[in-house]
Design a protein around this motif. Sequence first.
Motif, mmCIF file in Angstrom:
data_model
loop_
_atom_site.group_PDB
_atom_site.id
_atom_site.type_symbol
_atom_site.label_atom_id
_atom_site.label_comp_id
_atom_site.label_asym_id
_atom_site.label_seq_id
_atom_site.Cartn_x
_atom_site.Cartn_y
_atom_site.Cartn_z
ATOM 1 N N CYS A 1 -48.567 -5.768 41.794
ATOM 2 C CA CYS A 1 -48.324 -7.177 42.117
ATOM 3 C C CYS A 1 -49.283 -8.087 41.373
ATOM 4 N N TYR A 2 -50.555 -7.685 41.295
ATOM 5 C CA TYR A 2 -51.527 -8.544 40.622
ATOM 6 C C TYR A 2 -51.218 -8.649 39.129
ATOM 7 N N PHE B 1 -39.619 -2.669 39.473
ATOM 8 C CA PHE B 1 -41.071 -2.448 39.660
ATOM 9 C C PHE B 1 -41.447 -2.117 41.107
ATOM 10 N N ILE B 2 -41.098 -3.012 42.027
ATOM 11 C CA ILE B 2 -41.556 -2.818 43.405
ATOM 12 C C ILE B 2 -40.992 -1.531 44.010
ATOM 13 N N SER B 3 -39.740 -1.215 43.675
ATOM 14 C CA SER B 3 -39.131 -0.019 44.267
ATOM 15 C C SER B 3 -39.899 1.246 43.894
ATOM 16 N N VAL C 1 -44.230 -3.217 51.932
ATOM 17 C CA VAL C 1 -44.950 -3.609 50.714
ATOM 18 C C VAL C 1 -45.715 -4.904 50.977
ATOM 19 N N VAL C 2 -47.001 -4.880 50.670
ATOM 20 C CA VAL C 2 -47.785 -6.115 50.764
ATOM 21 C C VAL C 2 -47.636 -6.825 49.417
ATOM 22 N N ASN C 3 -46.777 -7.829 49.398
ATOM 23 C CA ASN C 3 -46.418 -8.444 48.126
ATOM 24 C C ASN C 3 -47.443 -9.502 47.705
ATOM 25 N N PHE C 4 -48.435 -9.058 46.966
ATOM 26 C CA PHE C 4 -49.475 -9.986 46.526
ATOM 27 C C PHE C 4 -48.942 -10.981 45.485
ATOM 28 N N ALA D 1 -31.849 -6.413 48.641
ATOM 29 C CA ALA D 1 -31.376 -7.644 49.294
ATOM 30 C C ALA D 1 -32.490 -8.273 50.136
ATOM 31 N N VAL D 2 -33.253 -7.421 50.812
ATOM 32 C CA VAL D 2 -34.357 -7.941 51.633
ATOM 33 C C VAL D 2 -35.410 -8.599 50.744
ATOM 34 N N PHE D 3 -35.723 -7.943 49.644
ATOM 35 C CA PHE D 3 -36.728 -8.521 48.746
ATOM 36 C C PHE D 3 -36.211 -9.848 48.177
#
Lengths: 426, 300
Positions: free
Chosen positions: B110-111, B94-96, B46-49, B204-206
């Motif tokens: 992300c935005y 959300f990200i998942s 994931v490119v976490n903007f 956990a990584v996030f």
Amino acid sequence: MQAKGTIRHGVSRRAALKGAGALTLASGIGGFPHIAKAAGKVIRVGMNTILSGRVALVGTSSSNAARLVIDKFNAEGGAGGRTIELVVRDSKGRPDEAARVVRDLMDVEGCEIILDSEASSGAFAVHEVMRTRGVLCIHTNSETSQLTADPKMHIPTVFRSARQGIQDAVGGGQYAAAIAKKKKLTRWMTCSPDYVYGRDNTAQFMEYAKIFDPAIRLVEGAWPKLFQPDYTPVITKILQEKPQALYSALWGGDLSAFIDQGNLYGLFHNIDTFAVNLGDYSVLKAVKSLPKGLHSGSRYNRIVPHSAANEAFYTAYTKRFPGQWPTNWSWQNATGAAFMCDALKKTGGKTDGKLLAAAIAGRTIKSPFGVKGTITMRAEDHTIIDYAVAYGITEPVDPYLTDIQMADWGAILEHEAEWKKKKGYA
Amino acid sequence: MDLSALGSCVSQVSCVVTQTTSGLISGMLLFLVSCGLTLIFGVLGVVNFAHGSLYMLGAFFAYTVYVPTHSFALAILAGAVGTGLFGIVFERFFISRVYGSDVLMQLLVCYAFVLILDDVVKMVWGASYLSMGMPEAFMVPPLFIAGGVVPPFYLFLIGISALFGLALWLLMARTRFGKVVRAAAQNGDMVAALGIRTPYVFAAVFALGSVMAGAAGALAAPVRSLTAGMGFSVLIESFIVTVIGGMGSIVGALVASILLGLIQSFGAIGFPLFTDGLMFTFMAVVLIVKPTGLFGQRVR
């Protein structure tokens, strides 16, 4: 009754009535404000300013100050039986949005007067909108000299109630030169934000500092980006250059971060620092370790000018808006609103742009922010004079400034006139 | 361009010391932010903007704890842990849902959160900028090392940032958790088939990436203006770091961050109007010579 298959000619009475009804409704809701509302009791005054983003604080302080003045006007009964309703809208600090908001304020919301509380970029956009409108507009925040100094920009119904860059530069240069002569500060450096305001302001300040003290030499300039978070590379560059004096036009959070980071390097111990925008409560209250002895321009301070009227304004503001303090934009908006209210009293509540402009041009009003207790709206270029231009020395406790030196308006006007000739404005 | 000033600086030990420490401090703070970004990308794809917003949250959490307690240690803890907890919620809800989606979908989610978090900060902490102030222990005169000026607070920041980085590297390289994460990054389905709950691993990584960003915000808070939107400039530089260092490489993030810090500090002397240009030029050169970044491997 009409038979099927025939073509209706003309407009029936029922359709005409419907159309008229719709037209009335439309004008009531949004359209044709001047016809529908000009004769109304309440005068709607539109204010476009920046209410979002990093400078939202000063936008809010603009509307706060205007509200104080307008409330007093309304409490005194208004003018010609008419009171004022202030309509404030967010321009987000974008020139295109500012122009759109101002059009909407006049065309949709029925505003009869505009207080344009934009920074310079937005003010120039609004200025062009106002060119053909014939509506009274007062630019309350733009300090760019060209806005009113350039005859090509002149619009009969448009004024400015803000500082003018050239006037501040002369006052600041005069102060800096006096300190430089006294302390033999010849080696100067600048550190200002890298955009039009930062570059123009710095160039003008240094130009007049050199005029008043020709021994001043500019050795280097540092130009951090606007809203730059880390000033360490700039600070270490200044340390390498070893200037005797530093001028900065940084402002707001940028100036606060620069001072906090500069303190770590002891930057201000051996360098006489002049910061035109430091003397604003928004910065002074934010900087946690304000160094003693910096030279600061007085943007707005309750003791500059030191008068009961100014103290009363400060008290009224902080009482009405707890936890907030007036800014430089506050006094400028209070001044713009004061000229507007004064003019409305003279016209008996009539909002015709030409009548109001005639009432304002050349007018001198009592003001808490005037050096002699008054501020004049100069007739020739529609900009104010005789407001407090001052520098002082910082101290870490309220009122934050000491040893305040007021600029000499005689010298300011003399040098401003020369500057206008040089630029071809006079 | 002022090459004579740059030449004069590198010929003086005092200037080299001052500029090098200046570059190191900028670089190490950047590393803390970008290592989280690169970790999230490397493992989760994931490119976490919204990573800059996590940095901002860390700074505001730290400010909130520091003001009543005046404890910088508690402030750092609050910034790191608070942002980590937010990271878990953000990832789970959300990200998942955008794992495996294209970059455009990830960008949109992300935005949206960049805007939402900026507004939340304005509502909770106000629209004005805030200043946390320097912890009392660091309100001391700067040190003079070989004639160069070095603030003690910055030495502390360099040290603690290095510790955070080392701890992250040890966690990923020397622990069972690290092995699981690396395995999940290679083949999540296989790891799940072995009975490991990969959603927890991903969360956990996030959270770990969020902790690093929050810690960076908390550590920088005493010398930054805290305001909504403050994460944006850090985000851009973090992306430059991840591109130069290689997407997914923590060692690459460290090297690229320090290089960028040094480019900024020496560039301010030799190329005062082109420091940002220098960074982007460097990035362009790396992309041409080694498109995967200095330490990057072929992107999944």
